[in-house]
Design a protein around this motif. Structure first.
Motif, PDB file in Angstrom:
ATOM      1  N   ALA A  67       0.756  -1.076  -0.059  1.00 56.51           N
ATOM      2  CA  ALA A  67       0.056  -0.061   0.022  1.00 56.51           C
ATOM      3  C   ALA A  67       0.804   1.152   0.050  1.00 56.51           C
ATOM      4  N   GLN A  68       0.427   2.029  -0.952  1.00 59.29           N
ATOM      5  CA  GLN A  68       1.289   3.504  -1.006  1.00 59.29           C
ATOM      6  C   GLN A  68       2.908   3.209  -1.120  1.00 59.29           C
ATOM      7  N   CYS A  69       3.132   2.001  -2.092  1.00 63.29           N
ATOM      8  CA  CYS A  69       4.435   1.543  -2.061  1.00 63.29           C
ATOM      9  C   CYS A  69       5.451   2.702  -2.211  1.00 63.29           C
ATOM     10  N   ALA A  70       6.619   2.501  -1.831  1.00 63.19           N
ATOM     11  CA  ALA A  70       7.687   3.359  -1.809  1.00 63.19           C
ATOM     12  C   ALA A  70       8.984   2.387  -1.567  1.00 63.19           C
ATOM     13  N   VAL A  71       9.977   2.723  -2.372  1.00 62.56           N
ATOM     14  CA  VAL A  71      11.198   2.129  -2.353  1.00 62.56           C
ATOM     15  C   VAL A  71      12.509   3.252  -2.357  1.00 62.56           C
ATOM     16  N   ILE A  72      13.545   2.677  -1.904  1.00 64.62           N
ATOM     17  CA  ILE A  72      14.691   3.445  -1.815  1.00 64.62           C
ATOM     18  C   ILE A  72      15.241   3.790  -3.075  1.00 64.62           C
ATOM     19  N   ALA A  73      15.365   2.444  -4.039  1.00 64.07           N
ATOM     20  CA  ALA A  73      15.895   2.554  -5.264  1.00 64.07           C
ATOM     21  C   ALA A  73      15.320   1.305  -6.127  1.00 64.07           C
ATOM     22  N   SER A  74      15.717   1.530  -7.413  1.00 61.57           N
ATOM     23  CA  SER A  74      15.442   0.366  -8.353  1.00 61.57           C
ATOM     24  C   SER A  74      16.383  -0.105  -9.160  1.00 61.57           C
ATOM     25  N   GLY A  75      16.244  -1.466  -9.576  1.00 60.53           N
ATOM     26  CA  GLY A  75      17.374  -1.903 -10.294  1.00 60.53           C
ATOM     27  C   GLY A  75      18.527  -2.626  -9.317  1.00 60.53           C
ATOM     28  N   ASP A 118       5.610  -9.930  -5.617  1.00 61.29           N
ATOM     29  CA  ASP A 118       5.686 -10.008  -7.065  1.00 61.29           C
ATOM     30  C   ASP A 118       4.911  -8.875  -7.719  1.00 61.29           C
ATOM     31  N   PRO A 119       5.464  -7.921  -8.484  1.00 67.32           N
ATOM     32  CA  PRO A 119       4.923  -7.032  -9.054  1.00 67.32           C
ATOM     33  C   PRO A 119       3.543  -7.517 -10.091  1.00 67.32           C
ATOM     34  N   PHE A 120       2.458  -6.662 -10.026  1.00 67.61           N
ATOM     35  CA  PHE A 120       1.341  -6.989 -11.166  1.00 67.61           C
ATOM     36  C   PHE A 120       1.062  -5.817 -11.990  1.00 67.61           C
ATOM     37  N   GLU A 121       0.416  -6.136 -12.996  1.00 70.04           N
ATOM     38  CA  GLU A 121       0.166  -4.798 -13.742  1.00 70.04           C
ATOM     39  C   GLU A 121      -0.568  -3.900 -13.238  1.00 70.04           C
ATOM     40  N   GLY A 122      -0.048  -2.736 -13.382  1.00 69.50           N
ATOM     41  CA  GLY A 122      -0.622  -1.373 -12.749  1.00 69.50           C
ATOM     42  C   GLY A 122       0.260  -1.016 -11.401  1.00 69.50           C
ATOM     43  N   LEU A 123       0.821  -1.884 -10.907  1.00 67.54           N
ATOM     44  CA  LEU A 123       1.632  -1.326  -9.575  1.00 67.54           C
ATOM     45  C   LEU A 123       2.327  -0.443  -9.819  1.00 67.54           C
ATOM     46  N   ARG A 124       2.259   0.452  -8.957  1.00 72.33           N
ATOM     47  CA  ARG A 124       3.095   1.867  -8.792  1.00 72.33           C
ATOM     48  C   ARG A 124       3.761   2.052  -7.520  1.00 72.33           C
ATOM     49  N   ALA A 125       5.254   2.462  -7.496  1.00 71.68           N
ATOM     50  CA  ALA A 125       5.929   2.636  -6.421  1.00 71.68           C
ATOM     51  C   ALA A 125       6.752   3.976  -6.876  1.00 71.68           C
ATOM     52  N   TRP A 126       7.018   4.582  -5.458  1.00 70.08           N
ATOM     53  CA  TRP A 126       7.622   6.034  -5.513  1.00 70.08           C
ATOM     54  C   TRP A 126       9.151   5.569  -5.389  1.00 70.08           C
ATOM     55  N   VAL A 127      10.047   5.885  -6.027  1.00 70.55           N
ATOM     56  CA  VAL A 127      11.355   5.928  -5.927  1.00 70.55           C
ATOM     57  C   VAL A 127      12.056   7.000  -5.542  1.00 70.55           C
ATOM     58  N   VAL A 128      12.604   6.776  -4.132  1.00 71.03           N
ATOM     59  CA  VAL A 128      13.126   7.859  -3.722  1.00 71.03           C
ATOM     60  C   VAL A 128      14.206   8.391  -4.315  1.00 71.03           C
ATOM     61  N   GLU A 129      15.274   7.458  -4.555  1.00 70.81           N
ATOM     62  CA  GLU A 129      16.551   7.831  -5.330  1.00 70.81           C
ATOM     63  C   GLU A 129      16.038   8.512  -6.698  1.00 70.81           C
ATOM     64  N   ASP A 130      15.245   8.290  -7.409  1.00 70.38           N
ATOM     65  CA  ASP A 130      14.945   9.044  -8.807  1.00 70.38           C
ATOM     66  C   ASP A 130      13.895  10.008  -8.441  1.00 70.38           C
ATOM     67  N   GLY A 131      13.225  10.241  -7.312  1.00 74.30           N
ATOM     68  CA  GLY A 131      12.141  11.295  -7.071  1.00 74.30           C
ATOM     69  C   GLY A 131      11.152  11.072  -7.988  1.00 74.30           C
ATOM     70  N   GLY A 132      10.731  10.083  -8.320  1.00 74.43           N
ATOM     71  CA  GLY A 132       9.625   9.913  -9.213  1.00 74.43           C
ATOM     72  C   GLY A 132       9.023   8.404  -9.209  1.00 74.43           C
TER      73      GLY A 132
END
Length: 198
Positions: A67-75, A118-132
């Motif tokens: 819920a309100q998914c937010a991650v530090i970084a991606s990849g 596991d991600p599913f179609e339409g899952l959205r996450a705020w990426v803190v490192e990218d600011g988007g």
């Protein structure tokens, strides 16, 4: 005796730990049920079920990650050595170590160790490192894209890209100042991607 609540929780989640697959998720604790929600695989309680608190706590932990998914970084392919409770990452394409086999999942650190969504179609996450935002669509994470139309006070202000517009040319009377102004407007629209560059 005298354990702090987080220590008791961590100890109880370590007890009897094993790994099994269910609804595309890897579970790392002693929770087994066939009754799962369809998208987040949250365990549902059954009549007369023992240890309901473990199922309920597992559902809350997964919901907290999603819920309100937010991650530090991606990849990221290697799990950090000292994550804090609540920290999360979007796993990269070639993960290793604790994240091996979990490519593109959202990995979150909890008192019971790593949990994966596991991600599913339409899952959205705020990426803190990218600011988007990152959006999972068509089997991959995409970054920095806005989808749909921008509506302000009930009026559409940005929508799909319009067709190309030619620069002003010809005419019986040439007004160079007007032509320069129109060309500057068209250039700005093209640079912002609002009209095709032709």
């Amino acid at each position: 005796m005298g354990d702090d609540p987080p220590d008791r929780l961590a100890r109880s989640l370590r007890f009897g730990r094993h790994v099994f697959a269910s609804a595309g998720l890897i579970w790392r604790k002693r929770i087994m049920t066939d009754m799962l929600t369809s998208r987040l695989a949250l365990p549902l309680l059954q009549p007369g079920q023992a240890q309901k608190e473990m199922y309920h706590n597992e559902a809350l932990a997964r919901l907290d990650l999603a819920a309100q998914c937010a991650v530090i970084a991606s990849g990221t392919n290697i799990s950090p050595s000292e994550p804090a409770f609540g920290d999360a990452w979007i796993v990269g394409a070639e993960p290793a170590g604790d994240w091996a086999g979990r490519a593109h999942a959202v990995a979150g650190w909890t008192a019971g160790g790593w949990r994966f969504l596991d991600p599913f179609e339409g899952l959205r996450a705020w990426v803190v490192e990218d600011g988007g935002f990152a959006l999972f669509t068509e089997g991959e994470w995409v970054f920095g894209r806005a989808h749909g139309r921008l509506i302000v006070d009930g009026e559409q202000v940005v929508g799909p890209r319009a067709d190309a517009i030619e620069n002003p040319a010809g005419g019986a009377t040439v007004d160079s100042e007007a032509r320069t102004a129109i060309s500057a407007i068209l250039l700005a629209l093209r640079e912002h991607g609002l009209v095709d560059s032709g």
